[in-house]
Motif scaffolding. Structure first.
Motif, PDB file in Angstrom:
ATOM      1  N   ALA A  48      -8.307   6.589  10.042  1.00  0.00           N
ATOM      2  CA  ALA A  48      -9.089   5.446   9.020  1.00  0.00           C
ATOM      3  C   ALA A  48      -8.657   6.089   7.702  1.00  0.00           C
ATOM      4  O   ALA A  48      -7.977   4.929   6.420  1.00  0.00           O
ATOM      5  N   TRP A  49      -8.856   7.667   7.132  1.00  0.00           N
ATOM      6  CA  TRP A  49      -8.027   7.787   5.817  1.00  0.00           C
ATOM      7  C   TRP A  49      -6.661   7.585   5.209  1.00  0.00           C
ATOM      8  O   TRP A  49      -6.999   7.274   4.336  1.00  0.00           O
ATOM      9  N   ASP A  50      -6.177   7.613   6.301  1.00  0.00           N
ATOM     10  CA  ASP A  50      -4.571   7.880   6.942  1.00  0.00           C
ATOM     11  C   ASP A  50      -4.243   6.337   5.976  1.00  0.00           C
ATOM     12  O   ASP A  50      -3.407   5.848   5.228  1.00  0.00           O
ATOM     13  N   ILE A  51      -4.583   4.966   6.729  1.00  0.00           N
ATOM     14  CA  ILE A  51      -4.705   3.769   6.605  1.00  0.00           C
ATOM     15  C   ILE A  51      -4.916   3.394   4.791  1.00  0.00           C
ATOM     16  O   ILE A  51      -4.230   2.637   4.599  1.00  0.00           O
ATOM     17  N   TRP A  52      -6.415   3.313   4.901  1.00  0.00           N
ATOM     18  CA  TRP A  52      -6.187   3.312   3.274  1.00  0.00           C
ATOM     19  C   TRP A  52      -5.381   4.258   2.349  1.00  0.00           C
ATOM     20  O   TRP A  52      -5.008   2.942   1.159  1.00  0.00           O
ATOM     21  N   PHE A  53      -5.249   5.443   2.421  1.00  0.00           N
ATOM     22  CA  PHE A  53      -4.182   5.530   1.809  1.00  0.00           C
ATOM     23  C   PHE A  53      -3.057   5.322   1.256  1.00  0.00           C
ATOM     24  O   PHE A  53      -2.382   4.839   0.775  1.00  0.00           O
ATOM     25  N   THR A  54      -2.247   4.876   3.055  1.00  0.00           N
ATOM     26  CA  THR A  54      -1.298   4.041   3.201  1.00  0.00           C
ATOM     27  C   THR A  54      -0.731   2.805   2.575  1.00  0.00           C
ATOM     28  O   THR A  54      -0.702   2.094   1.312  1.00  0.00           O
ATOM     29  N   ALA A  55      -2.415   1.895   2.780  1.00  0.00           N
ATOM     30  CA  ALA A  55      -2.299   0.264   2.062  1.00  0.00           C
ATOM     31  C   ALA A  55      -2.561   1.048   0.403  1.00  0.00           C
ATOM     32  O   ALA A  55      -2.053  -0.979  -0.316  1.00  0.00           O
ATOM     33  N   ASN A  56      -3.117   1.890  -0.070  1.00  0.00           N
ATOM     34  CA  ASN A  56      -3.746   2.049  -1.700  1.00  0.00           C
ATOM     35  C   ASN A  56      -2.279   2.591  -2.278  1.00  0.00           C
ATOM     36  O   ASN A  56      -2.181   3.000  -3.268  1.00  0.00           O
ATOM     37  N   GLY A  57      -1.065   2.954  -1.513  1.00  0.00           N
ATOM     38  CA  GLY A  57       0.175   3.888  -2.022  1.00  0.00           C
ATOM     39  C   GLY A  57      -0.029   5.029  -2.626  1.00  0.00           C
ATOM     40  O   GLY A  57       1.225   5.914  -3.334  1.00  0.00           O
ATOM     41  N   VAL A  58      -1.233   5.869  -1.824  1.00  0.00           N
ATOM     42  CA  VAL A  58      -0.912   7.587  -2.309  1.00  0.00           C
ATOM     43  C   VAL A  58      -0.217   8.371  -1.472  1.00  0.00           C
ATOM     44  O   VAL A  58       0.316   8.577  -2.168  1.00  0.00           O
ATOM     45  N   TRP A  59       0.617   7.538  -0.297  1.00  0.00           N
ATOM     46  CA  TRP A  59       1.435   8.271   0.472  1.00  0.00           C
ATOM     47  C   TRP A  59       1.925   7.388   0.620  1.00  0.00           C
ATOM     48  O   TRP A  59       1.693   6.147   1.089  1.00  0.00           O
ATOM     49  N   TRP A  60       3.704   7.076   1.381  1.00  0.00           N
ATOM     50  CA  TRP A  60       4.317   6.380   1.777  1.00  0.00           C
ATOM     51  C   TRP A  60       5.264   6.602   3.582  1.00  0.00           C
ATOM     52  O   TRP A  60       5.909   8.342   2.584  1.00  0.00           O
ATOM     53  N   PHE A  61       5.971   6.161   4.382  1.00  0.00           N
ATOM     54  CA  PHE A  61       6.804   6.975   4.732  1.00  0.00           C
ATOM     55  C   PHE A  61       8.204   6.294   5.213  1.00  0.00           C
ATOM     56  O   PHE A  61       8.498   5.259   4.898  1.00  0.00           O
ATOM     57  N   ASN A  62       9.523   7.100   5.019  1.00  0.00           N
ATOM     58  CA  ASN A  62      10.471   6.361   4.256  1.00  0.00           C
ATOM     59  C   ASN A  62      11.076   6.564   5.931  1.00  0.00           C
ATOM     60  O   ASN A  62      10.978   7.456   6.983  1.00  0.00           O
ATOM     61  N   ASP A  63      11.439   5.042   6.234  1.00  0.00           N
ATOM     62  CA  ASP A  63      12.207   4.184   6.888  1.00  0.00           C
ATOM     63  C   ASP A  63      12.915   4.753   7.622  1.00  0.00           C
ATOM     64  O   ASP A  63      13.339   5.112   9.512  1.00  0.00           O
ATOM     65  N   LYS A  64      13.959   5.686   7.255  1.00  0.00           N
ATOM     66  CA  LYS A  64      14.518   6.584   7.751  1.00  0.00           C
ATOM     67  C   LYS A  64      14.693   7.191   8.675  1.00  0.00           C
ATOM     68  O   LYS A  64      15.719   7.405   9.737  1.00  0.00           O
ATOM     69  N   TYR A  65      13.626   7.504   8.980  1.00  0.00           N
ATOM     70  CA  TYR A  65      13.089   8.861  10.020  1.00  0.00           C
ATOM     71  C   TYR A  65      12.518   8.351  11.059  1.00  0.00           C
ATOM     72  O   TYR A  65      12.167   9.405  11.445  1.00  0.00           O
ATOM     73  N   LEU A  66      12.015   6.816  10.542  1.00  0.00           N
ATOM     74  CA  LEU A  66      10.872   6.784  11.837  1.00  0.00           C
ATOM     75  C   LEU A  66      11.658   5.691  12.937  1.00  0.00           C
ATOM     76  O   LEU A  66      13.078   4.820  12.990  1.00  0.00           O
TER      77      LEU A  66
END
Length: 230
Positions: A48-66
């Motif tokens: 839940a923490w991860d979802i909120w932070f991701t949605a708010n741009g606190v962190w994000w993921f590089n699609d190159k490695y996914l």
């Protein structure tokens, strides 16, 4: 092949520990149910923490490695992270606790907890404008208070020492996730939401985040493990 990078990190984090779980002198496999129950409960909060932070741009993921599969807004590799990392940590704790006496004297443990709680609260106040820093330090302070003073657990000192023992592995795994040895990070952080102090490429907040997550995994693992023995 780069799209399998994060998946490979999860795999290599867990595979050796998983294999040795069946060793006749360890027998951690008998506690798989206790671990899974514990990790799922803890993962609910951290996801839940991860979802909120991701949605708010606190962190994000590089699609190159996914591999490209997402669920509830997170890469499948990120969801697996909350099983693979705790498994290796809880397994290591289980083994070291089984073969070595690592318990702390109660007075020393209490001083350690009090100093840690005060330090985390102070850091949360100092960096209240940095959302990742603030939330991490604040929830870790609250977690330590709950675990030690309310829930009366007596293994935090021992767990803290084992977390320190695990630090080289943590630095290796989290280092790759944050860009060590890669052209670009797998997990990117918004500079305005972190202190900016890093160990190699790892935000210092990640070490505290991981510590809090493992403490709660251990708490519920102990709880469900006791139920297995009744």
């Amino acid at each position: 092949m780069w799209q399998y990078t994060y998946l490979a990190i999860n795999f290599f984090t867990i595979i050796i520990c998983f294999i040795f779980s069946f060793h006749p002198k360890i027998k951690f496999n008998k506690h798989f149910k206790a671990f899974l129950l514990a990790s799922v409960i803890v993962a609910v909060f951290f996801i839940a923490w991860d979802i909120w932070f991701t949605a708010n741009g606190v962190w994000w993921f590089n699609d190159k490695y996914l591999i490209g599969v997402r669920y509830i807004g997170l890469p499948i590799e990120e969801l697996l992270f909350f099983i693979c990392i705790p498994f290796s940590c809880v397994f290591t704790y289980f083994c070291l606790d089984k073969f070595f006496k690592l318990d702390w004297k109660p007075s020393i443990e209490k001083v350690f907890i009090i100093i840690s709680v005060i330090a985390c609260f102070v850091l949360a106040l100092i960096f209240k404008d940095k959302i990742y820093s603030f939330v991490t330090f604040l929830t870790t302070a609250i977690s330590l208070v709950l675990l030690y003073f309310v829930l009366k657990v007596k293994w935090i000192g021992k767990a803290s020492f084992i977390y320190l023992v695990l630090m080289p592995g943590f630095l290796a795994v989290n280092g790759i996730l944050t860009g060590t040895g890669l052209e670009s990070p797998i997990v990117n952080y918004n500079p305005k939401d972190v202190i900016g102090f890093r160990i190699l490429t790892i935000p210092i907040e990640d070490t505290v985040y991981g510590y809090e997550m493992i403490l709660w995994n251990l708490f519920f693992f102990h709880k469900f493990k006791r139920h297995e023995q009744n």
